[in-house]
Structure formats: C-alpha cells, structure tokens
Design an enzyme around this catalytic site. Structure first.
Site, mmCIF file in Angstrom:
data_model
loop_
_atom_site.group_PDB
_atom_site.id
_atom_site.type_symbol
_atom_site.label_atom_id
_atom_site.label_comp_id
_atom_site.label_asym_id
_atom_site.label_seq_id
_atom_site.Cartn_x
_atom_site.Cartn_y
_atom_site.Cartn_z
ATOM 1 N N CYS A 98 19.328 47.618 45.023
ATOM 2 C CA CYS A 98 20.485 48.409 45.440
ATOM 3 C C CYS A 98 20.467 48.657 46.944
ATOM 4 C CB CYS A 98 20.497 49.740 44.689
ATOM 5 S SG CYS A 98 21.820 50.859 45.217
ATOM 6 N N TYR A 112 44.829 46.531 36.752
ATOM 7 C CA TYR A 112 43.599 46.946 36.090
ATOM 8 C C TYR A 112 43.707 46.803 34.570
ATOM 9 C CZ TYR A 112 40.228 49.639 33.609
ATOM 10 O OH TYR A 112 39.293 50.000 32.680
ATOM 11 N N ASP A 152 37.478 49.482 37.733
ATOM 12 C CA ASP A 152 37.791 50.896 37.587
ATOM 13 C C ASP A 152 36.901 51.686 38.544
ATOM 14 O OD1 ASP A 152 35.255 51.065 36.385
ATOM 15 O OD2 ASP A 152 35.954 52.420 34.804
ATOM 16 N N GLU A 171 42.355 51.787 26.817
ATOM 17 C CA GLU A 171 42.477 51.661 28.267
ATOM 18 C C GLU A 171 43.536 52.603 28.831
ATOM 19 O OE1 GLU A 171 40.539 50.311 30.354
ATOM 20 O OE2 GLU A 171 39.258 49.364 28.854
#
Length: 315
Positions: A232, A143, A161, A60
């Site tokens: 979408c 995060y 993210d 990360e």
C-alpha cells in the site's frame, strides 16, 4: 453482488499504474485481494445465485449512500413483493416510494420503478446483459450499469464506488482519500487495474469493493487485516494526512432532507389523500416546510390534488 467461480488471478495493468512511482501493479494486487475475498466476503442476499440480475439491480439502487444494515430488511421485503421487474412495473410509482420506507433519497425508488417499466417494455421483463442497454435504462448511470453487468453477468467493467475509490487512492496513489467527485484519472486507473480475464475482473470488482467496506474504511482502517498492506503506497508513505479539499459531511438534522422525510412518512403511512393540515404538523417552520413540499412535488414524489390534498404518485 454475485460471486463467480474462483478463477486464476492473473491480469496485466497498463502504463497508468506503472507511471505512478512506487505504486503496485494491478497483477500484484489481484491475487491477495481476491483470495482475501474468498475467505472473508459477507454472505449477502444479492450475492447468492437465486438473487438473479434483478436482485443485483435492486441492491445497487438501495446501497447508494445507504449502509448494508439498513438495506437488508427493505431489500428482502421488496424482492418478496416484486420478484421480477414486471411485478414492480405494474404498480403505481407511489407504491415504490411507500415500500422504500426510510432508506433515504427516495428518488431512487422512482428511478428503480422507471427502470422496471423500461425493462418490461423493451426487454421482455429480463434485465439486459449488454452494458449499453443497461446504461440506456432510465435512472441508471455509469456506476450502476457497470455494477449490474459485472456482478450479475460476470462481465469485465471498472466498478467505481466510494469504497473502491478509497482503496485505489490509498493502495496505488498514496493518498488518504479520493477526490470528492470521481475524476477521469480515477476511471483510467480503474481500467488499468482490471484483470484481462472477464471472470477474474468481475471477482476483482467485488473483492476490492468489499475490502473498502470492511478493512480500508474511511475511518479507523485496519491495516493489520489488509491483504495488500505490504504494497500500500499510503501506508508505506507513513499515512500522510489528507490535504485536499475538505471532505463533504452528511448533515441531516434540520435540513430540507429531514423535512422531506417527515412529509413523506405521513404520506407513506396514509392510504388515502392527506390534507395540507396533516402535513403542516410535521415541521414548525412554515417556509422550510413549504419549500420541502414543493421540492417533493417537483421531483415527482408527491402528487398535489384539488382541495389542498396530497398523495404519493399514481402515474
């Protein structure tokens, strides 16, 4: 990112998603995205069980603003050298900077070293499982704490993210790109879209991130491969062009970042203090070079010594 065992895919969203006219509910997105992930997820070393929480944490840190292809070789070398936080904590911070190589944004190396020291001192060398304890580690923000808790320990956290934010912006809010900086509204939406089940939520976090990385990309998105194309909001609206603030570019050539990188490269390759003259040769413009070197010193990435010598930090 570890991959928990395949769960049931149900989980409600709250009124945040409902309030968005025509937007799909979280429960309409979970199953197709997770099923797609089960079939298409990349086999990455930090997703394998043997990576453990430390391997997830290292990944990360390295993956922030850096593509997977550049991270992979450095990640493998890092874990071979420092398989546990205590192994890194015993080293000088400068060794972390040296091993970071050309990944860019080398302050991340110092932060990761600082986190390893804190994990060793506060938690007996084991990456903590508690989100609040992760967040309390030096160099770890919201995060990274959420990502480690979710991907290493299978917990229920919104992991936002750039890739996830783009997927949510398009699929739910109907715009091409998210804002330049993460907003409170995005965090609220991410929480609303989380499945209730902890294991499912962790898998959803990994799956939505992978969808943004491989399919719902910043440019040349491949909607024909998208498992939620039919729902979408952005695609259904005809893919309207971005009309918000200009997206930030990532120029590099000629910037102070480039000069800093060149200076650090000299220091990484040297295993003894480096004289000023050796640093002067890396960049022709003296004012910019001095500013870049001063910045490296101020950031703790370079240690000045008497006699005009410089080295990577020892403490």
């Amino acid at each position: 990112m570890t991959a928990p065992t395949k769960p049931s895919h149900s989980g409600p969203a709250d009124n945040t998603a409902d309030a968005l006219s025509g937007a799909p509910l979280g429960e309409d997105l979970h199953s197709p995205v997770i099923d797609w992930f089960d079939e298409h997820a990349r086999d990455l070393p930090w997703r394998r069980p043997e990576a453990g929480p430390w391997g997830v944490m290292v990944s990360e840190f390295m993956l922030q603003q850096t593509p997977v292809s550049r991270v992979l070789p450095v990640y493998e070398q890092w874990l071979a050298k420092w398989p546990r936080p205590a192994d890194l904590a015993k080293e000088a911070p400068g060794e972390a900077v040296r091993a970071w190589g050309r990944l860019g944004y080398p302050r991340r190396a110092l932060r990761l070293h600082g986190a390893a020291v804190a994990i060793t001192e506060r938690h007996g060398g084991d990456v903590p499982t508690d989100h609040a304890q992760l967040l309390a580690l030096p160099g770890i923000g919201e995060y990274t704490a959420a990502a480690v808790a979710s991907f290493a320990y299978g917990q229920r956290h919104a992991v936002l993210d750039t890739n996830v934010r783009r997927v949510f912006a398009r699929a739910v809010t109907g715009v091409q790109y998210p804002p330049n900086a993460t907003t409170a509204a995005e965090r609220k939406l991410a929480r609303a879209l989380l499945p209730d089940d902890e294991t499912t939520a962790a898998r959803w976090a990994a799956a939505s991130m992978e969808l943004g990385a491989l399919v719902c990309t910043a440019k040349n998105e491949t909607c024909v491969r998208c498992p939620i194309a039919a729902q979408c909001a952005w695609r259904l609206a005809g893919k309207p062009e971005h009309d918000g603030p200009p997206r930030r570019g990532q120029t590099y050539a000629g910037t102070d970042r480039q000069v800093r990188g060149k200076l650090l490269a000299v220091l990484r390759d040297a295993h003894a203090p480096v004289p000023q003259a050796a640093l002067d040769r890396v960049w022709h413009e003296s004012v910019q070079r001095a500013r870049a070197l001063d910045g490296l010193v101020s950031d703790g990435l370079v240690e000045p010594l008497p006699g005009g010598l410089y080295r990577l930090p020892l403490t």
